[in-house]
Design a protein around this motif. Structure first.
Motif, PDB file in Angstrom:
ATOM      1  N   ILE A  54       0.844  -1.197   0.000  1.00 55.45           N
ATOM      2  CA  ILE A  54       0.000   0.000   0.000  1.00 55.45           C
ATOM      3  C   ILE A  54       0.879   1.246   0.000  1.00 55.45           C
ATOM      4  N   THR A  55       1.947   1.227   0.762  1.00 54.35           N
ATOM      5  CA  THR A  55       2.851   2.383   0.811  1.00 54.35           C
ATOM      6  C   THR A  55       3.432   2.669  -0.569  1.00 54.35           C
ATOM      7  N   ASP A  56       3.911   1.628  -1.272  1.00 55.71           N
ATOM      8  CA  ASP A  56       4.428   1.815  -2.637  1.00 55.71           C
ATOM      9  C   ASP A  56       3.373   2.449  -3.530  1.00 55.71           C
ATOM     10  N   MET A  57       2.148   1.956  -3.423  1.00 54.23           N
ATOM     11  CA  MET A  57       1.063   2.435  -4.278  1.00 54.23           C
ATOM     12  C   MET A  57       0.718   3.894  -3.978  1.00 54.23           C
ATOM     13  N   VAL A  58       0.595   4.239  -2.717  1.00 53.73           N
ATOM     14  CA  VAL A  58       0.200   5.607  -2.346  1.00 53.73           C
ATOM     15  C   VAL A  58       1.227   6.622  -2.830  1.00 53.73           C
ATOM     16  N   TYR A  59       2.495   6.296  -2.678  1.00 57.76           N
ATOM     17  CA  TYR A  59       3.546   7.265  -3.001  1.00 57.76           C
ATOM     18  C   TYR A  59       4.196   7.029  -4.359  1.00 57.76           C
ATOM     19  N   GLN A  60       3.586   6.231  -5.223  1.00 56.07           N
ATOM     20  CA  GLN A  60       4.144   5.980  -6.544  1.00 56.07           C
ATOM     21  C   GLN A  60       4.354   7.299  -7.285  1.00 56.07           C
ATOM     22  N   SER A  61       5.541   7.420  -7.892  1.00 52.37           N
ATOM     23  CA  SER A  61       5.841   8.621  -8.661  1.00 52.37           C
ATOM     24  C   SER A  61       6.782   8.240  -9.800  1.00 52.37           C
ATOM     25  N   PRO A  62       6.431   8.587 -11.027  1.00 50.43           N
ATOM     26  CA  PRO A  62       5.188   9.236 -11.436  1.00 50.43           C
ATOM     27  C   PRO A  62       4.038   8.240 -11.442  1.00 50.43           C
ATOM     28  N   GLY A  63       2.860   8.758 -11.647  1.00 49.20           N
ATOM     29  CA  GLY A  63       1.683   7.927 -11.802  1.00 49.20           C
ATOM     30  C   GLY A  63       0.862   7.726 -10.545  1.00 49.20           C
ATOM     31  N   GLY A  64       1.223   8.405  -9.479  1.00 51.92           N
ATOM     32  CA  GLY A  64       0.515   8.241  -8.217  1.00 51.92           C
ATOM     33  C   GLY A  64      -0.677   9.167  -8.081  1.00 51.92           C
ATOM     34  N   PHE A  65      -0.956   9.530  -6.863  1.00 50.90           N
ATOM     35  CA  PHE A  65      -2.160  10.298  -6.550  1.00 50.90           C
ATOM     36  C   PHE A  65      -1.825  11.747  -6.200  1.00 50.90           C
ATOM     37  N   GLU A  66      -2.600  12.672  -6.747  1.00 50.96           N
ATOM     38  CA  GLU A  66      -2.410  14.094  -6.461  1.00 50.96           C
ATOM     39  C   GLU A  66      -2.619  14.419  -4.993  1.00 50.96           C
TER      40      GLU A  66
END
Length: 140
Positions: A54-66
């Motif tokens: 979940i941590t990888d997904m939340v802070y994914q960059s680029p392509g993550g969440f604004e």
């Protein structure tokens, strides 16, 4: 039983993200955003091959969440948000986001595709897009 591995801290992180991305869409909208989040951890495909938590997904960059760039995201998770996060981690899915990896809020109608992904449907202001089963079999 959970469909993805998680820590208690990650439950809180997911709850904060769901609220920050979709509080204006109500509980259902927040659950749908949660589906997209869980699917990104599950899928191991396309833009999300290296996400393992979940941590990888939340802070994914680029392509993550604004939302992670906004101060609202950093407020404490509320009990009601935590319960919603637990529901999607447990595998509850909500149409149209049940197999989706993307969502966004257009200024008008939902385009039929977004980044070459098919429109699954709309809920209030958000349009949800899903990959094909051939591209991302683990989502389905």
């Amino acid at each position: 039983m959970a469909v993805i591995r998680h820590t208690e801290q990650e439950v809180l992180l997911l709850a904060r993200l769901m609220r920050a991305e979709a509080e204006g869409e109500g509980k259902e909208g927040m659950l749908m955003v949660g589906n997209v989040c869980v699917n990104r951890v599950l899928c191991d495909c396309l833009d999300f091959k290296k996400l393992r938590s979940i941590t990888d997904m939340v802070y994914q960059s680029p392509g993550g969440f604004e939302a992670v760039q906004k101060s609202y995201f950093y407020q404490r998770a509320r009990d009601q948000d935590i319960e919603l996060a637990r529901r999607v981690i447990a595998g509850q899915r909500f149409w149209p986001a049940n197999f989706c990896l993307w969502f966004f809020e257009p200024s008008g109608s939902c385009p039929p595709t977004w980044y070459n992904q098919k429109l699954a449907g709309r809920f209030k202001a958000h349009c949800f897009y899903q990959p094909s089963p051939q591209d991302c079999p683990k989502v389905f």
